[in-house]
Design an enzyme around this catalytic site. Structure first.
Site, PDB file in Angstrom:
ATOM      1  N   MET A  39       0.944  -1.031  -0.126  1.00 53.40           N
ATOM      2  CA  MET A  39       0.030   0.035   0.103  1.00 53.40           C
ATOM      3  C   MET A  39       0.790   1.226  -0.077  1.00 53.40           C
ATOM      4  O   MET A  39       1.788   1.560   0.934  1.00 53.40           O
ATOM      5  CB  MET A  39      -0.853   0.217   1.216  1.00 53.40           C
ATOM      6  CG  MET A  39      -1.730  -1.032   1.501  1.00 53.40           C
ATOM      7  SD  MET A  39      -2.734  -1.068   2.901  1.00 53.40           S
ATOM      8  CE  MET A  39      -1.575  -1.570   4.242  1.00 53.40           C
TER       9      MET A  39
ATOM     10  N   GLY B 105       1.481   4.451   4.612  1.00 51.48           N
ATOM     11  CA  GLY B 105       2.550   3.396   3.850  1.00 51.48           C
ATOM     12  C   GLY B 105       2.940   2.218   4.472  1.00 51.48           C
ATOM     13  O   GLY B 105       3.445   2.394   5.309  1.00 51.48           O
ATOM     14  N   SER B 106       2.344   0.893   3.735  1.00 53.39           N
ATOM     15  CA  SER B 106       2.718  -0.168   4.413  1.00 53.39           C
ATOM     16  C   SER B 106       2.551  -1.409   3.552  1.00 53.39           C
ATOM     17  O   SER B 106       2.309  -1.397   2.345  1.00 53.39           O
ATOM     18  CB  SER B 106       1.892  -0.420   5.620  1.00 53.39           C
ATOM     19  OG  SER B 106       0.554   0.179   5.453  1.00 53.39           O
ATOM     20  N   ARG B 107       2.172  -2.622   4.274  1.00 55.67           N
ATOM     21  CA  ARG B 107       2.045  -3.878   3.341  1.00 55.67           C
ATOM     22  C   ARG B 107       1.380  -4.866   4.232  1.00 55.67           C
ATOM     23  O   ARG B 107       1.323  -4.855   5.480  1.00 55.67           O
ATOM     24  CB  ARG B 107       3.409  -4.506   3.082  1.00 55.67           C
ATOM     25  CG  ARG B 107       3.547  -5.655   2.548  1.00 55.67           C
ATOM     26  CD  ARG B 107       4.778  -5.959   2.090  1.00 55.67           C
ATOM     27  NE  ARG B 107       5.345  -7.391   2.280  1.00 55.67           N
ATOM     28  CZ  ARG B 107       6.422  -7.858   1.936  1.00 55.67           C
ATOM     29  NH1 ARG B 107       7.507  -7.407   1.616  1.00 55.67           N
ATOM     30  NH2 ARG B 107       6.726  -9.168   2.226  1.00 55.67           N
TER      31      ARG B 107
END
Length: 232
Positions: free
Chosen positions: A102, A189-191
């Site tokens: 993301m 912001g990440s995953r």
């Protein structure tokens, strides 16, 4: 994603987790504008972006226990057989891992990929390297969930990225969840990593865009006809 999907996922309510951030951005904009008008407009743009970041759209979630649904909006960054993190208790054998990256413009609401019961939640402190890197799964700050589903235990790992500094999880062990149900978010912001039990076949490829709660990541059994969906 077509124009209709873009509009549908933009003009939506803001999740309550974002209220304080949107308010803070706006107050700072007013203060900056007091000293220099151009700074107010810059701050206003950032305030609108913050509201956009915390958007919480409804999704049409497929109602089929043979499907693994994407837990987040973003781009499929990895599809591979990988040993799951030890803290999830999923064993030492490789499992199909599908990762959704993301960026700061994606919706960051996280959704359960399957229907089942949350049996484990494990948080691990760590680094904040780029979440797109493969080593982020083991090195970065993360929060892992295990959901006991019809086809076995599904692992879902929230991974903080270079910008992200806060993982939020709303569910607790022993709670039931439905596919597509909101269970948390990661700020800025990440995953998300999904570990699929044996027998699940990937239905996405690296580079493909995914919608949380709608895109099918993996499937058990032979392909079937149309699936009923539920708005959530």
């Amino acid at each position: 994603m077509n124009l209709f999907d873009t509009i549908r996922n933009t003009l939506v309510p803001i999740h309550k987790e974002g209220y304080v951030f949107v308010a803070a951005f706006f107050v700072v904009s007013l203060i900056l504008g007091y000293f220099a008008e151009p700074l107010f407009w810059i701050g206003l743009v950032l305030t609108l972006w913050c509201a956009y970041f915390f958007r919480d759209p409804e999704r049409m979630v497929p109602q089929d226990d043979d499907l693994i649904i994407s837990p987040a909006d973003g781009r499929i960054s990895h599809v591979a057989m990988v040993v799951p993190p030890a803290e999830l208790g999923l064993g030492s054998e490789p499992m199909l891992r599908i990762s959704v990256f993301m960026n700061v413009f994606n919706c960051h609401i996280n959704r359960a990929p399957v229907r089942g019961e949350v049996t484990r939640i494990e948080y691990r402190a760590g680094q904040f390297v780029n979440a797109e890197l493969d080593k982020a799964s083991s090195d970065n700050e993360r929060n892992g969930l295990v959901i006991r589903s019809r086809h076995g235990d599904v692992g879902v790992v929230q991974i903080a990225g270079f910008v992200a500094r806060r993982i939020v999880c709303w569910v607790k062990p022993s709670e039931p969840v439905n596919a597509g149900e909101r269970f948390g978010l990661i700020r800025f912001g990440s995953r998300l990593d999904v570990f699929v039990p044996k027998g699940g076949q990937a239905r996405v490829t690296v580079g493909q865009l995914a919608l949380g709660g709608e895109t099918v990541l993996a499937e058990f059994g032979a392909a079937k006809g149309p699936t009923v969906s539920r708005r959530t």
